[in-house]
Design a protein around this motif. Structure first.
Motif, PDB file in Angstrom:
ATOM      1  N   ALA A   6       0.854  -1.187   0.000  1.00  0.00           N
ATOM      2  CA  ALA A   6       0.000   0.000   0.000  1.00  0.00           C
ATOM      3  C   ALA A   6       0.889   1.236   0.000  1.00  0.00           C
ATOM      4  O   ALA A   6       1.272   1.749   1.059  1.00  0.00           O
ATOM      5  CB  ALA A   6      -0.913  -0.003   1.218  1.00  0.00           C
ATOM      6  N   ASP A   7       1.256   1.671  -1.177  1.00  0.00           N
ATOM      7  CA  ASP A   7       2.052   2.878  -1.328  1.00  0.00           C
ATOM      8  C   ASP A   7       3.387   2.768  -0.594  1.00  0.00           C
ATOM      9  O   ASP A   7       3.804   3.686   0.114  1.00  0.00           O
ATOM     10  CB  ASP A   7       1.270   4.097  -0.842  1.00  0.00           C
ATOM     11  N   GLY A   8       4.042   1.599  -0.724  1.00  0.00           N
ATOM     12  CA  GLY A   8       5.380   1.438  -0.185  1.00  0.00           C
ATOM     13  C   GLY A   8       5.475   0.735   1.147  1.00  0.00           C
ATOM     14  O   GLY A   8       6.580   0.464   1.628  1.00  0.00           O
ATOM     15  N   VAL A   9       4.367   0.427   1.785  1.00  0.00           N
ATOM     16  CA  VAL A   9       4.364  -0.307   3.054  1.00  0.00           C
ATOM     17  C   VAL A   9       3.552  -1.578   2.872  1.00  0.00           C
ATOM     18  O   VAL A   9       2.413  -1.541   2.398  1.00  0.00           O
ATOM     19  CB  VAL A   9       3.772   0.540   4.196  1.00  0.00           C
ATOM     20  N   ARG A  10       4.138  -2.711   3.237  1.00  0.00           N
ATOM     21  CA  ARG A  10       3.450  -3.990   3.080  1.00  0.00           C
ATOM     22  C   ARG A  10       2.497  -4.211   4.251  1.00  0.00           C
ATOM     23  O   ARG A  10       2.910  -4.239   5.415  1.00  0.00           O
ATOM     24  CB  ARG A  10       4.464  -5.133   2.985  1.00  0.00           C
ATOM     25  N   LEU A  11       1.213  -4.370   3.918  1.00  0.00           N
ATOM     26  CA  LEU A  11       0.172  -4.520   4.926  1.00  0.00           C
ATOM     27  C   LEU A  11      -0.450  -5.912   4.854  1.00  0.00           C
ATOM     28  O   LEU A  11      -0.767  -6.410   3.776  1.00  0.00           O
ATOM     29  CB  LEU A  11      -0.924  -3.470   4.728  1.00  0.00           C
ATOM     30  N   ILE A  48      -3.489   7.353   7.710  1.00  0.00           N
ATOM     31  CA  ILE A  48      -4.627   7.688   6.856  1.00  0.00           C
ATOM     32  C   ILE A  48      -4.301   7.376   5.394  1.00  0.00           C
ATOM     33  O   ILE A  48      -5.128   6.831   4.649  1.00  0.00           O
ATOM     34  CB  ILE A  48      -5.003   9.174   7.029  1.00  0.00           C
ATOM     35  N   GLY A  49      -3.081   7.701   4.980  1.00  0.00           N
ATOM     36  CA  GLY A  49      -2.659   7.405   3.611  1.00  0.00           C
ATOM     37  C   GLY A  49      -2.629   5.914   3.325  1.00  0.00           C
ATOM     38  O   GLY A  49      -2.943   5.484   2.208  1.00  0.00           O
ATOM     39  N   ASP A  50      -2.248   5.107   4.326  1.00  0.00           N
ATOM     40  CA  ASP A  50      -2.260   3.657   4.138  1.00  0.00           C
ATOM     41  C   ASP A  50      -3.662   3.167   3.804  1.00  0.00           C
ATOM     42  O   ASP A  50      -3.848   2.311   2.925  1.00  0.00           O
ATOM     43  CB  ASP A  50      -1.786   2.954   5.416  1.00  0.00           C
ATOM     44  N   LEU A  51      -4.665   3.684   4.516  1.00  0.00           N
ATOM     45  CA  LEU A  51      -6.045   3.277   4.261  1.00  0.00           C
ATOM     46  C   LEU A  51      -6.467   3.663   2.849  1.00  0.00           C
ATOM     47  O   LEU A  51      -7.078   2.864   2.129  1.00  0.00           O
ATOM     48  CB  LEU A  51      -6.971   3.923   5.302  1.00  0.00           C
ATOM     49  N   TYR A  78      -7.153  -5.122   8.332  1.00  0.00           N
ATOM     50  CA  TYR A  78      -5.722  -5.157   8.065  1.00  0.00           C
ATOM     51  C   TYR A  78      -4.951  -4.718   9.300  1.00  0.00           C
ATOM     52  O   TYR A  78      -5.464  -3.973  10.141  1.00  0.00           O
ATOM     53  CB  TYR A  78      -5.368  -4.274   6.867  1.00  0.00           C
ATOM     54  N   ASP A  79      -3.727  -5.237   9.413  1.00  0.00           N
ATOM     55  CA  ASP A  79      -2.812  -4.786  10.457  1.00  0.00           C
ATOM     56  C   ASP A  79      -2.217  -3.456  10.018  1.00  0.00           C
ATOM     57  O   ASP A  79      -1.613  -3.361   8.938  1.00  0.00           O
ATOM     58  CB  ASP A  79      -1.689  -5.800  10.665  1.00  0.00           C
ATOM     59  N   GLN A  80      -2.379  -2.439  10.842  1.00  0.00           N
ATOM     60  CA  GLN A  80      -1.810  -1.146  10.487  1.00  0.00           C
ATOM     61  C   GLN A  80      -0.283  -1.210  10.547  1.00  0.00           C
ATOM     62  O   GLN A  80       0.302  -2.084  11.172  1.00  0.00           O
ATOM     63  CB  GLN A  80      -2.352  -0.067  11.431  1.00  0.00           C
ATOM     64  N   ARG A  81       0.357  -0.296   9.858  1.00  0.00           N
ATOM     65  CA  ARG A  81       1.821  -0.304   9.775  1.00  0.00           C
ATOM     66  C   ARG A  81       2.442  -0.426  11.169  1.00  0.00           C
ATOM     67  O   ARG A  81       2.000   0.199  12.138  1.00  0.00           O
ATOM     68  CB  ARG A  81       2.349   0.939   9.074  1.00  0.00           C
ATOM     69  N   GLY A  82       3.447  -1.287  11.287  1.00  0.00           N
ATOM     70  CA  GLY A  82       4.107  -1.484  12.562  1.00  0.00           C
ATOM     71  C   GLY A  82       3.435  -2.481  13.473  1.00  0.00           C
ATOM     72  O   GLY A  82       3.966  -2.808  14.538  1.00  0.00           O
ATOM     73  N   HIS A  83       2.269  -2.994  13.090  1.00  0.00           N
ATOM     74  CA  HIS A  83       1.485  -3.868  13.951  1.00  0.00           C
ATOM     75  C   HIS A  83       1.269  -5.240  13.297  1.00  0.00           C
ATOM     76  O   HIS A  83       1.273  -5.363  12.070  1.00  0.00           O
ATOM     77  CB  HIS A  83       0.120  -3.234  14.242  1.00  0.00           C
ATOM     78  N   GLY A  84       1.032  -6.227  14.143  1.00  0.00           N
ATOM     79  CA  GLY A  84       0.685  -7.550  13.647  1.00  0.00           C
ATOM     80  C   GLY A  84       1.703  -8.077  12.652  1.00  0.00           C
ATOM     81  O   GLY A  84       2.910  -8.062  12.893  1.00  0.00           O
ATOM     82  N   ARG A  85       1.202  -8.526  11.500  1.00  0.00           N
ATOM     83  CA  ARG A  85       2.064  -9.096  10.475  1.00  0.00           C
ATOM     84  C   ARG A  85       2.405  -8.102   9.366  1.00  0.00           C
ATOM     85  O   ARG A  85       3.004  -8.474   8.356  1.00  0.00           O
ATOM     86  CB  ARG A  85       1.394 -10.327   9.862  1.00  0.00           C
ATOM     87  N   SER A  86       2.029  -6.849   9.558  1.00  0.00           N
ATOM     88  CA  SER A  86       2.387  -5.827   8.570  1.00  0.00           C
ATOM     89  C   SER A  86       3.826  -5.384   8.774  1.00  0.00           C
ATOM     90  O   SER A  86       4.448  -5.635   9.816  1.00  0.00           O
ATOM     91  CB  SER A  86       1.448  -4.622   8.678  1.00  0.00           C
ATOM     92  N   GLU A  87       4.353  -4.714   7.757  1.00  0.00           N
ATOM     93  CA  GLU A  87       5.733  -4.235   7.818  1.00  0.00           C
ATOM     94  C   GLU A  87       5.896  -3.215   8.946  1.00  0.00           C
ATOM     95  O   GLU A  87       4.980  -2.430   9.233  1.00  0.00           O
ATOM     96  CB  GLU A  87       6.103  -3.597   6.474  1.00  0.00           C
ATOM     97  N   ARG A  88       7.079  -3.220   9.578  1.00  0.00           N
ATOM     98  CA  ARG A  88       7.368  -2.275  10.637  1.00  0.00           C
ATOM     99  C   ARG A  88       8.563  -1.419  10.232  1.00  0.00           C
ATOM    100  O   ARG A  88       9.704  -1.703  10.587  1.00  0.00           O
ATOM    101  CB  ARG A  88       7.673  -2.994  11.955  1.00  0.00           C
ATOM    102  N   PRO A  89       8.313  -0.348   9.463  1.00  0.00           N
ATOM    103  CA  PRO A  89       9.424   0.528   9.078  1.00  0.00           C
ATOM    104  C   PRO A  89       9.971   1.267  10.298  1.00  0.00           C
ATOM    105  O   PRO A  89       9.290   1.403  11.318  1.00  0.00           O
ATOM    106  CB  PRO A  89       8.780   1.507   8.089  1.00  0.00           C
ATOM    107  N   ALA A  90      11.179   1.758  10.190  1.00  0.00           N
ATOM    108  CA  ALA A  90      11.797   2.470  11.308  1.00  0.00           C
ATOM    109  C   ALA A  90      11.135   3.812  11.552  1.00  0.00           C
ATOM    110  O   ALA A  90      11.087   4.297  12.696  1.00  0.00           O
ATOM    111  CB  ALA A  90      13.292   2.664  11.045  1.00  0.00           C
ATOM    112  N   GLY A  91      10.606   4.432  10.511  1.00  0.00           N
ATOM    113  CA  GLY A  91       9.975   5.739  10.637  1.00  0.00           C
ATOM    114  C   GLY A  91       8.732   5.830   9.772  1.00  0.00           C
ATOM    115  O   GLY A  91       8.378   4.894   9.057  1.00  0.00           O
ATOM    116  N   GLY A  92       8.077   6.987   9.842  1.00  0.00           N
ATOM    117  CA  GLY A  92       6.892   7.208   9.012  1.00  0.00           C
ATOM    118  C   GLY A  92       5.605   6.836   9.698  1.00  0.00           C
ATOM    119  O   GLY A  92       4.758   6.153   9.106  1.00  0.00           O
TER     120      GLY A  92
END
Length: 278
Positions: free
Chosen positions: A6-11, A81-84, A60-74
């Motif tokens: 989703a726009d660069g983050v795996r959810l 909101i952009g992820d949604l 879906y697991d929001q960024r940084g949570h569950g099985r979604s990607e956990r980037p260092a920042g952002g």
């Protein structure tokens, strides 16, 4: 299960629909809370019932949570909101959706409905509030406590949680501490731009807000009714913040009724109302 970019983050996304092959009557997108939460809180409570009632259910697991990607920042609110928005694009969901947000998931839902009113038919929030200055102050305190208490278990917090709340809850708390310690989520969220009352008033979709009668967030009910002309608030006595898990049947019935009532949301006519359920 699916992993969607989703726009660069795996959810991590889960989707349920009517089992009998009927076409879905509407789409409900379920957003979970912050730090210790994930889509599992819906999967094991209300999501199957929503699908059985004829809804296309997206969680879906929001960024940084569950099985979604956990980037260092952002981790700004705008990023959530952009992820949604990106997820709805990637899933190619037609028409407006019904957002269901628990705690922080409701805050994201409010923000998204203000940004993209064309894509939201209704909002149902559980133990949640818009991103006001008051919300930001409380969140800063919460994130600060998590960082202090969960960093090295110096205070014995994790041991206490394991003893009094169980091993699973302790593992979630430990993961929350790691998220706050190893990413910029605390800095990003506490630095976000908050919403003014005029901006909140601009929200025109129908809003259902459910609170535990014993929760400190119950005081949000009169504020929302004052600001939003299409808002219904419901207080569930005997519950605090964990309403979704503690009273899933009541939450299920309230949200399904709200979605049915607003499946084809029309002109601004509904009056604000408060309901106390015995």
């Amino acid at each position: 299960m699916a992993i969607i970019d989703a726009d660069g983050v795996r959810l991590h996304v889960q989707r349920l629909g009517p089992r009998d092959g009927r076409p879905a009557t509407a789409t409900a997108v379920l957003l979970h809370g912050l730090l210790t939460d994930s889509l599992a809180s819906y999967y094991f409570t209300v999501a199957p019932a929503f699908a059985a009632a004829g809804l296309d259910v997206v969680m879906y697991d929001q960024r940084g949570h569950g099985r979604s990607e956990r980037p260092a920042g952002g981790y700004s609110l705008d990023a959530f909101i952009g992820d949604l928005d990106a997820l709805l694009d990637r899933l190619e969901i037609p028409g407006a959706v019904h957002l269901v947000g628990n705690s922080f998931g409701g805050t994201v839902s409010f923000g998204y409905a203000i940004r993209r009113p064309d894509r939201v038919a209704s909002i149902s929030v559980v133990e949640s509030e818009p991103a006001t200055a008051f919300w930001a102050d409380k969140l800063a305190g919460l994130l600060g406590r998590v960082r202090h208490e969960m960093t090295a278990n110096e205070t014995g917090a994790l041991d206490w949680i394991a003893t009094h709340r169980g091993g699973h809850t302790a593992r979630l708390a430990k993961a929350a501490g790691r998220l706050v310690r190893e990413t910029t989520i605390a800095e990003d969220l506490t630095a976000c731009e908050v919403l003014s009352e005029d901006t909140i008033r601009s929200l025109r979709c129908p809003v259902l807000a459910v609170y535990g009668g014993d929760s400190d967030l119950a005081e949000q009910a009169p504020l929302l009714r004052a600001l939003l002309p299409r808002c219904r608030t419901v207080l569930l006595p005997g519950h605090e913040h964990s309403v979704l898990v503690e009273a899933p049947d009541q939450v299920r019935d309230l949200v399904l009724d709200w979605i049915r009532r607003n499946r084809h949301a029309g002109p601004l006519t509904a009056a604000s109302v408060e309901v106390n359920i015995p």
